[in-house]
Design an enzyme around this catalytic site. Sequence first.
Site, PDB file in Angstrom:
ATOM      1  CG  ASP A   1      -1.953  -0.996   1.299  1.00  0.00           C
ATOM      2  OD1 ASP A   1      -2.123  -1.710   0.310  1.00  0.00           O
ATOM      3  OD2 ASP A   1      -2.609  -1.109   2.348  1.00  0.00           O
ATOM      4  CG  HIS A   2       3.028   2.045   3.357  1.00  0.00           C
ATOM      5  ND1 HIS A   2       2.356   3.028   4.036  1.00  0.00           N
ATOM      6  CD2 HIS A   2       2.836   0.902   4.051  1.00  0.00           C
ATOM      7  CE1 HIS A   2       1.801   2.500   5.117  1.00  0.00           C
ATOM      8  NE2 HIS A   2       2.067   1.224   5.137  1.00  0.00           N
TER       9      HIS A   2
ATOM     10  NE  ARG B   1       5.666  15.516  -6.770  1.00  0.00           N
ATOM     11  CZ  ARG B   1       6.886  15.818  -7.205  1.00  0.00           C
ATOM     12  NH1 ARG B   1       7.285  15.460  -8.404  1.00  0.00           N
ATOM     13  NH2 ARG B   1       7.709  16.491  -6.440  1.00  0.00           N
TER      14      ARG B   1
ATOM     15  CG  HIS C   1      -6.802  -1.617   3.213  1.00  0.00           C
ATOM     16  ND1 HIS C   1      -6.702  -1.134   4.489  1.00  0.00           N
ATOM     17  CD2 HIS C   1      -8.128  -1.603   2.911  1.00  0.00           C
ATOM     18  CE1 HIS C   1      -7.911  -0.831   4.941  1.00  0.00           C
ATOM     19  NE2 HIS C   1      -8.793  -1.103   4.000  1.00  0.00           N
TER      20      HIS C   1
ATOM     21  NE  ARG D   1      -8.225   3.723   4.148  1.00  0.00           N
ATOM     22  CZ  ARG D   1      -8.182   3.469   5.469  1.00  0.00           C
ATOM     23  NH1 ARG D   1      -7.246   2.686   5.967  1.00  0.00           N
ATOM     24  NH2 ARG D   1      -9.058   3.990   6.278  1.00  0.00           N
TER      25      ARG D   1
ATOM     26  CG  HIS E   1      -3.270   3.312   0.161  1.00  0.00           C
ATOM     27  ND1 HIS E   1      -4.048   2.200  -0.014  1.00  0.00           N
ATOM     28  CD2 HIS E   1      -3.184   3.503   1.509  1.00  0.00           C
ATOM     29  CE1 HIS E   1      -4.419   1.730   1.160  1.00  0.00           C
ATOM     30  NE2 HIS E   1      -3.927   2.504   2.113  1.00  0.00           N
TER      31      HIS E   1
ATOM     32  CD  GLU F   1      -4.910  -5.398   4.918  1.00  0.00           C
ATOM     33  OE1 GLU F   1      -5.134  -4.176   5.003  1.00  0.00           O
ATOM     34  OE2 GLU F   1      -3.886  -5.921   5.336  1.00  0.00           O
TER      35      GLU F   1
ATOM     36  CB  THR G   1      -2.900   2.978   9.437  1.00  0.00           C
ATOM     37  OG1 THR G   1      -2.800   1.603   9.038  1.00  0.00           O
ATOM     38  CG2 THR G   1      -2.566   3.089  10.920  1.00  0.00           C
TER      39      THR G   1
ATOM     40  CD  GLU H   1      -3.630  -9.510   9.188  1.00  0.00           C
ATOM     41  OE1 GLU H   1      -4.102  -9.837   8.071  1.00  0.00           O
ATOM     42  OE2 GLU H   1      -2.900  -8.517   9.342  1.00  0.00           O
TER      43      GLU H   1
ATOM     44  N   GLY I   1       1.840  -2.888  12.367  1.00  0.00           N
ATOM     45  CA  GLY I   1       2.839  -2.223  13.200  1.00  0.00           C
ATOM     46  C   GLY I   1       4.109  -3.024  13.453  1.00  0.00           C
TER      47      GLY I   1
ATOM     48  N   GLY J   1       3.862  -4.162   6.171  1.00  0.00           N
ATOM     49  CA  GLY J   1       4.000  -3.166   5.107  1.00  0.00           C
ATOM     50  C   GLY J   1       4.916  -2.021   5.470  1.00  0.00           C
ATOM     51  CG  HIS J   2       4.877   2.218   7.996  1.00  0.00           C
ATOM     52  ND1 HIS J   2       5.807   2.584   8.947  1.00  0.00           N
ATOM     53  CD2 HIS J   2       4.577   3.343   7.313  1.00  0.00           C
ATOM     54  CE1 HIS J   2       6.034   3.880   8.847  1.00  0.00           C
ATOM     55  NE2 HIS J   2       5.295   4.366   7.869  1.00  0.00           N
TER      56      HIS J   2
HETATM   57  N1  PXP Z   1      -2.749  -6.202   8.416  1.00  0.00           N
HETATM   58  C1  PXP Z   1      -3.817  -5.373   8.282  1.00  0.00           C
HETATM   59  C2  PXP Z   1      -5.180  -5.949   8.430  1.00  0.00           C
HETATM   60  C3  PXP Z   1      -3.646  -4.007   7.972  1.00  0.00           C
HETATM   61  O1  PXP Z   1      -4.724  -3.201   7.851  1.00  0.00           O
HETATM   62  C4  PXP Z   1      -2.335  -3.514   7.781  1.00  0.00           C
HETATM   63  C5  PXP Z   1      -2.146  -2.088   7.393  1.00  0.00           C
HETATM   64  O2  PXP Z   1      -2.672  -1.876   6.121  1.00  0.00           O
HETATM   65  C6  PXP Z   1      -1.259  -4.410   7.924  1.00  0.00           C
HETATM   66  C7  PXP Z   1      -1.493  -5.739   8.272  1.00  0.00           C
HETATM   67  C8  PXP Z   1       0.151  -3.964   7.747  1.00  0.00           C
HETATM   68  O3  PXP Z   1       0.482  -3.058   8.748  1.00  0.00           O
HETATM   69  P1  PXP Z   1       1.853  -2.268   8.687  1.00  0.00           P
HETATM   70  O4  PXP Z   1       1.828  -1.422   7.445  1.00  0.00           O
HETATM   71  O5  PXP Z   1       1.847  -1.464   9.941  1.00  0.00           O
HETATM   72  O6  PXP Z   1       2.948  -3.299   8.637  1.00  0.00           O
END
Ligand code: PXP
Length: 238
Positions: free
Chosen positions: A9-10, A18, A43, A45, A50, A70, A100, A151, A191, A212-213
């Site tokens: 996503d990021h 942009r 995800h 949304r 994103h 997601e 988030t 999850e 996280g 992800g992040h």
């Molecule tokens: N799992 C779910 C259900 C999420 O919503 C997210 C964030 O989109 C993640 C995992 C990944 O989280 P992070 O980007 O903090 O690693």
Amino acid sequence: MPKLGVNVDHIATLRQARGGTEPDPVTAAAMAELAGADGITVHLREDRRHIQDRDVMLLRRTVQTHLNLEMAATDEMVAIAMKVVPDYVTLVPEKRQELTTEGGLDVVKQKQKLTKQIDLLHQAGITVSLFVDPDLAQLKASVRVKADYIEIHTGTYCDAKGSAKVAELAKIEEAIKAGKKLGLGVNAGHGLNYQNIRPVLALGGVEEYNIGHSIISRAVLVGLDRAVREMAALVHGC
Ligand code: PXP
């Protein structure tokens, strides 16, 4: 051995900043797979901040591992999932104003709606996971609505400090054990980074981590040296 699902996503967030075409999360997903990712997570949304519909459609055709979509538990998203047919759908709570995903899905309060939606997704051949807090009532409700996986939301553990962190880790441990006992597949995420994942890994019992992040943040920094060198070489004419 647990699996790693990489959330791209990021990459899309950077592209949307942009409004152009790069960096492309579809390319990033292929690179993540080449590097050893066991799955790709996106995800979609409701506000499309994103990931775009186009990304999901292309990823469905290009992902070689498995695609985990997601999404919020809404009729619009269920209709999209039934068209795309990802390998997994993970239902998450979604608020427009949040930065988030905040907190897990309240399965207890939405049993009727979720049962109907999960049934539709199953009919399309999609495995369904529910993003829930490490809470026994939510796990039991997940079984009742016929989810295949949960999850476990690890965000509270990741944000906690000191003894609160120890207590949150214990809740995750209990949820892993209870989930498996109830016959659910158990994934975890939110996280997690290169430090805080270690105690969770040590618990065992998690099938897949969705991260992800921290991965994309690290990619920016470990990739910056090379990217600057390449542009400096161009500018300096060598
Ligand atoms: N799992 C779910 C259900 C999420 O919503 C997210 C964030 O989109 C993640 C995992 C990944 O989280 P992070 O980007 O903090 O690693």
